[in-house]
Design a protein around this motif. Structure first.
Motif, mmCIF file in Angstrom:
data_model
loop_
_atom_site.group_PDB
_atom_site.id
_atom_site.type_symbol
_atom_site.label_atom_id
_atom_site.label_comp_id
_atom_site.label_asym_id
_atom_site.label_seq_id
_atom_site.Cartn_x
_atom_site.Cartn_y
_atom_site.Cartn_z
ATOM 1 N N ASN A 65 60.427 -83.724 -73.654
ATOM 2 C CA ASN A 65 61.750 -84.362 -73.433
ATOM 3 C C ASN A 65 61.615 -85.616 -72.410
ATOM 4 O O ASN A 65 61.941 -86.605 -72.901
ATOM 5 C CB ASN A 65 62.601 -83.265 -72.800
ATOM 6 C CG ASN A 65 63.068 -82.354 -73.776
ATOM 7 O OD1 ASN A 65 62.992 -82.356 -75.107
ATOM 8 N ND2 ASN A 65 63.657 -81.228 -73.112
ATOM 9 N N THR A 66 60.653 -85.322 -71.661
ATOM 10 C CA THR A 66 60.361 -86.816 -70.646
ATOM 11 C C THR A 66 59.740 -87.859 -71.543
ATOM 12 O O THR A 66 60.094 -88.925 -71.427
ATOM 13 C CB THR A 66 59.288 -86.156 -69.436
ATOM 14 O OG1 THR A 66 60.293 -84.993 -68.813
ATOM 15 C CG2 THR A 66 59.486 -87.387 -68.433
ATOM 16 N N ALA A 67 58.509 -87.384 -72.244
ATOM 17 C CA ALA A 67 57.619 -88.662 -72.996
ATOM 18 C C ALA A 67 58.821 -89.119 -74.052
ATOM 19 O O ALA A 67 58.749 -90.361 -73.949
ATOM 20 C CB ALA A 67 56.835 -87.923 -73.473
ATOM 21 N N THR A 68 59.471 -88.627 -74.693
ATOM 22 C CA THR A 68 60.400 -89.096 -75.594
ATOM 23 C C THR A 68 61.733 -89.950 -75.045
ATOM 24 O O THR A 68 62.048 -90.841 -75.666
ATOM 25 C CB THR A 68 60.895 -88.200 -76.644
ATOM 26 O OG1 THR A 68 61.727 -87.021 -75.789
ATOM 27 C CG2 THR A 68 59.841 -87.376 -77.454
ATOM 28 N N PHE A 73 63.735 -94.812 -74.250
ATOM 29 C CA PHE A 73 64.632 -96.027 -73.254
ATOM 30 C C PHE A 73 63.885 -97.288 -73.412
ATOM 31 O O PHE A 73 64.652 -98.204 -73.466
ATOM 32 C CB PHE A 73 64.525 -95.282 -71.757
ATOM 33 C CG PHE A 73 65.191 -96.010 -70.820
ATOM 34 C CD1 PHE A 73 66.528 -96.392 -70.717
ATOM 35 C CD2 PHE A 73 64.683 -96.821 -69.986
ATOM 36 C CE1 PHE A 73 67.091 -97.239 -69.679
ATOM 37 C CE2 PHE A 73 65.123 -97.827 -68.861
ATOM 38 C CZ PHE A 73 66.431 -97.849 -68.797
ATOM 39 N N LEU A 74 62.687 -97.204 -73.275
ATOM 40 C CA LEU A 74 62.214 -98.804 -73.082
ATOM 41 C C LEU A 74 61.847 -99.379 -74.350
ATOM 42 O O LEU A 74 62.325 -100.209 -74.409
ATOM 43 C CB LEU A 74 60.585 -98.534 -72.640
ATOM 44 C CG LEU A 74 60.485 -97.711 -71.306
ATOM 45 C CD1 LEU A 74 58.854 -97.684 -71.158
ATOM 46 C CD2 LEU A 74 60.978 -99.153 -70.412
ATOM 47 N N LEU A 75 61.910 -98.663 -75.531
ATOM 48 C CA LEU A 75 62.030 -99.285 -76.776
ATOM 49 C C LEU A 75 63.188 -99.679 -77.140
ATOM 50 O O LEU A 75 63.624 -100.940 -77.757
ATOM 51 C CB LEU A 75 61.461 -98.203 -77.992
ATOM 52 C CG LEU A 75 59.982 -98.270 -77.951
ATOM 53 C CD1 LEU A 75 59.865 -97.020 -79.263
ATOM 54 C CD2 LEU A 75 59.231 -99.387 -78.563
ATOM 55 N N LEU A 79 63.764 -103.576 -78.134
ATOM 56 C CA LEU A 79 64.271 -103.978 -79.569
ATOM 57 C C LEU A 79 65.546 -104.652 -79.603
ATOM 58 O O LEU A 79 66.005 -105.488 -80.434
ATOM 59 C CB LEU A 79 64.396 -102.664 -80.458
ATOM 60 C CG LEU A 79 63.094 -101.960 -80.647
ATOM 61 C CD1 LEU A 79 63.336 -100.682 -81.445
ATOM 62 C CD2 LEU A 79 62.254 -102.670 -81.462
ATOM 63 N N GLN A 80 66.409 -104.394 -78.370
ATOM 64 C CA GLN A 80 67.602 -105.029 -78.481
ATOM 65 C C GLN A 80 67.389 -106.467 -77.989
ATOM 66 O O GLN A 80 68.162 -107.340 -78.538
ATOM 67 C CB GLN A 80 68.582 -104.358 -76.996
ATOM 68 C CG GLN A 80 69.698 -105.151 -76.968
ATOM 69 C CD GLN A 80 70.822 -104.976 -78.173
ATOM 70 O OE1 GLN A 80 70.904 -103.922 -78.875
ATOM 71 N NE2 GLN A 80 71.244 -106.070 -78.671
ATOM 72 N N ASN A 81 66.492 -106.674 -77.279
ATOM 73 C CA ASN A 81 66.000 -108.146 -76.859
ATOM 74 C C ASN A 81 65.681 -108.804 -78.165
ATOM 75 O O ASN A 81 66.202 -109.936 -78.452
ATOM 76 C CB ASN A 81 64.873 -108.111 -75.960
ATOM 77 C CG ASN A 81 64.209 -109.659 -75.805
ATOM 78 O OD1 ASN A 81 63.588 -110.114 -76.622
ATOM 79 N ND2 ASN A 81 64.651 -110.151 -74.824
ATOM 80 N N SER A 82 64.779 -108.052 -78.962
ATOM 81 C CA SER A 82 64.376 -108.867 -80.646
ATOM 82 C C SER A 82 65.754 -108.951 -81.241
ATOM 83 O O SER A 82 65.676 -109.934 -82.066
ATOM 84 C CB SER A 82 63.374 -107.941 -80.921
ATOM 85 O OG SER A 82 62.272 -107.624 -80.337
#
Length: 136
Positions: A65-68, A73-75, A79-82
């Motif tokens: 859960n923590t890893a995903t 969150f980071l992706l 991806l929003q920036n792109s």
């Protein structure tokens, strides 16, 4: 064409990008590959049998859960920036097309009042008369 060179669609990406934009572009390219999906599946396949090591179901679930959550969150931010830059590029291209079309209509509108009116409506609809570019 009335558009300035710096407002052309090609200026949205490339050497004018900030280091973060370049990183986000690289991350987007990385995450859109089939092998990235395969890497994610491999992560799940490696995590699943780790229940034998941890024995505690809560710790076992907390790890995935923590890893995903962190990865997601980071992706999403990257991806929003792109996506935002891609939308800006499309808008720049549409503005360049509309600007060129309005210039063409203006050049041929001397003897056609209907074409002159259509040109005015196009410029008003796209905001060509009042815009200085879509970049802030």
């Amino acid at each position: 064409m009335t558009g300035r060179r710096e407002d052309m669609p090609s200026s949205v990406s490339g050497k004018d990008m900030s280091p973060f934009d370049r990183f986000a572009e690289a991350a987007s390219s990385f995450a859109s590959k089939a092998w990235f999906f395969a890497l994610c599946v491999l992560l799940i396949l490696l995590w699943a049998p780790s229940i034998l090591i941890f024995r505690d179901i809560d710790t076992w679930q907390l790890i995935i859960n923590t890893a995903t959550t962190i990865i997601t969150f980071l992706l999403v931010a990257l991806l929003q920036n792109s996506q935002t830059r891609a939308n800006e590029a499309v808008q720049h291209k549409l503005n360049a097309i509309a600007d060129g079309l309005a210039d063409l209509m203006e050049a041929h509108s001397e003897d056609k009042s209907r074409l002159a009116q259509d040109m005015i409506e196009l410029r008003d609809a796209v905001g060509l008369e009042h815009r200085e570019g879509t970049r802030g």
